[in-house]
Design a protein around this motif. Structure first.
Motif, PDB file in Angstrom:
ATOM      1  N   ASN A  99       0.804  -1.223   0.000  1.00 58.28           N
ATOM      2  CA  ASN A  99       0.000   0.000   0.000  1.00 58.28           C
ATOM      3  C   ASN A  99       0.835   1.270   0.000  1.00 58.28           C
ATOM      4  O   ASN A  99       0.318   2.349  -0.310  1.00 58.28           O
ATOM      5  N   ASP A 139      -4.698  -1.297  -1.523  1.00 59.23           N
ATOM      6  CA  ASP A 139      -4.993  -0.045  -2.216  1.00 59.23           C
ATOM      7  C   ASP A 139      -5.277  -0.367  -3.684  1.00 59.23           C
ATOM      8  O   ASP A 139      -4.381  -0.746  -4.435  1.00 59.23           O
ATOM      9  N   GLU A 140      -6.554  -0.211  -4.089  1.00 57.99           N
ATOM     10  CA  GLU A 140      -6.937  -0.574  -5.451  1.00 57.99           C
ATOM     11  C   GLU A 140      -6.215   0.252  -6.502  1.00 57.99           C
ATOM     12  O   GLU A 140      -5.977  -0.213  -7.615  1.00 57.99           O
ATOM     13  N   ARG A 141      -5.850   1.504  -6.193  1.00 62.75           N
ATOM     14  CA  ARG A 141      -5.162   2.339  -7.169  1.00 62.75           C
ATOM     15  C   ARG A 141      -3.795   1.756  -7.506  1.00 62.75           C
ATOM     16  O   ARG A 141      -3.357   1.777  -8.666  1.00 62.75           O
ATOM     17  N   ALA A 144      -4.193  -1.517  -9.434  1.00 65.21           N
ATOM     18  CA  ALA A 144      -4.672  -1.251 -10.796  1.00 65.21           C
ATOM     19  C   ALA A 144      -3.526  -1.033 -11.770  1.00 65.21           C
ATOM     20  O   ALA A 144      -3.658  -1.347 -12.962  1.00 65.21           O
ATOM     21  N   THR A 145      -2.406  -0.502 -11.316  1.00 68.00           N
ATOM     22  CA  THR A 145      -1.277  -0.295 -12.230  1.00 68.00           C
ATOM     23  C   THR A 145      -0.765  -1.616 -12.773  1.00 68.00           C
ATOM     24  O   THR A 145      -0.183  -1.669 -13.863  1.00 68.00           O
ATOM     25  N   GLU A 150      -0.838  -0.690 -17.188  1.00 67.98           N
ATOM     26  CA  GLU A 150      -0.639   0.684 -17.623  1.00 67.98           C
ATOM     27  C   GLU A 150       0.791   0.981 -18.076  1.00 67.98           C
ATOM     28  O   GLU A 150       1.013   1.879 -18.875  1.00 67.98           O
ATOM     29  N   VAL A 176       0.700   8.140 -13.213  1.00 63.27           N
ATOM     30  CA  VAL A 176       1.171   7.047 -12.366  1.00 63.27           C
ATOM     31  C   VAL A 176       2.242   7.468 -11.376  1.00 63.27           C
ATOM     32  O   VAL A 176       2.722   6.642 -10.608  1.00 63.27           O
ATOM     33  N   LEU A 179       1.620   6.620  -7.774  1.00 67.81           N
ATOM     34  CA  LEU A 179       1.438   5.207  -7.486  1.00 67.81           C
ATOM     35  C   LEU A 179       2.744   4.436  -7.509  1.00 67.81           C
ATOM     36  O   LEU A 179       2.768   3.277  -7.148  1.00 67.81           O
TER      37      LEU A 179
END
Length: 204
Positions: A99, A139-141, A144-145, A150, A176, A179
């Motif tokens: 996270n 942490d979904e963000r 998600a990477t 991405e 990004v 992240l």
């Protein structure tokens, strides 16, 4: 450590596993970790290797899920059996690193555990809808990477150097940056640095 020894070392003592991991190639270490046996207290081995910079986000998520975090997700800390406390604490440590963005996406690697990761995120979303929260919330963000691929690049572009204006570089990276960006992505930078530009002052 050869690929054959990855199998043999799986039953070795923790000190022997650590010695091999410290001396082997990074891809072999990651392969070993994806199959690591969480039986007993994993902190002696995982405590070191999960803090290394060669750990990528995909491997870290696989190791985390292999530790069966669902066992402790809704269990009060005081109720965790003593013999399992080491595993629970190791999962705490990995989750915190996940996270914080410590583990980065590697552009040339795909997700090996997509279905398991998605199931965990779906259960996590269901918890939110029902007004509860488990011990391990990813942490979904950040995840998600990896899931959305991405940062995937063509291997042929690995040695390219972009000479476009920095405004374009900033536009490419800005979605990004917060992240965590792969260290390999930072090879693609203009040949001259503007020290007034906070992006070019990033160092990994």
């Amino acid at each position: 450590m050869s690929r054959n020894s990855v199998v043999n070392i799986s039953t070795a003592a923790p000190e022997d596993q650590l010695a091999d991991l410290r001396g082997c190639a990074h891809d072999e270490a990651r392969s070993f970790l994806r199959a690591y046996d969480w039986t007993g207290d994993p902190r002696r081995v995982l405590g070191w290797v999960m803090a290394q910079r060669f750990m990528d986000l995909g491997t870290a998520l696989t190791v985390f899920l292999n530790g069966q975090p669902h066992r402790f997700n809704y269990m009060p800390k005081r109720d965790i059996p003593k013999e399992l406390s080491g595993a629970a604490l190791m999962l705490d440590s990995i989750c915190l690193r996940l996270n914080s963005g410590f583990y980065l996406v590697w552009p040339d690697q795909d997700v090996e555990d997509r279905s398991r990761i998605l199931r965990w995120l779906e259960a996590q979303a269901e918890d939110r809808r029902e007004g509860r929260q488990g011990r391990y919330v990813l942490d979904e963000r950040i995840v998600a990477t990896l899931l959305e691929n991405e940062l995937r690049l063509d291997r042929k572009a690995e040695t390219a150097v972009y000479h476009e204006r920095r405004s374009l570089l900033r536009d490419l990276f800005s979605p990004v940056l917060e992240l965590g960006v792969s260290r390999r992505m930072l090879r693609f930078h203009p040949p001259q640095e503007d020290h007034d530009d906070d992006l070019t002052n990033l160092r990994y």
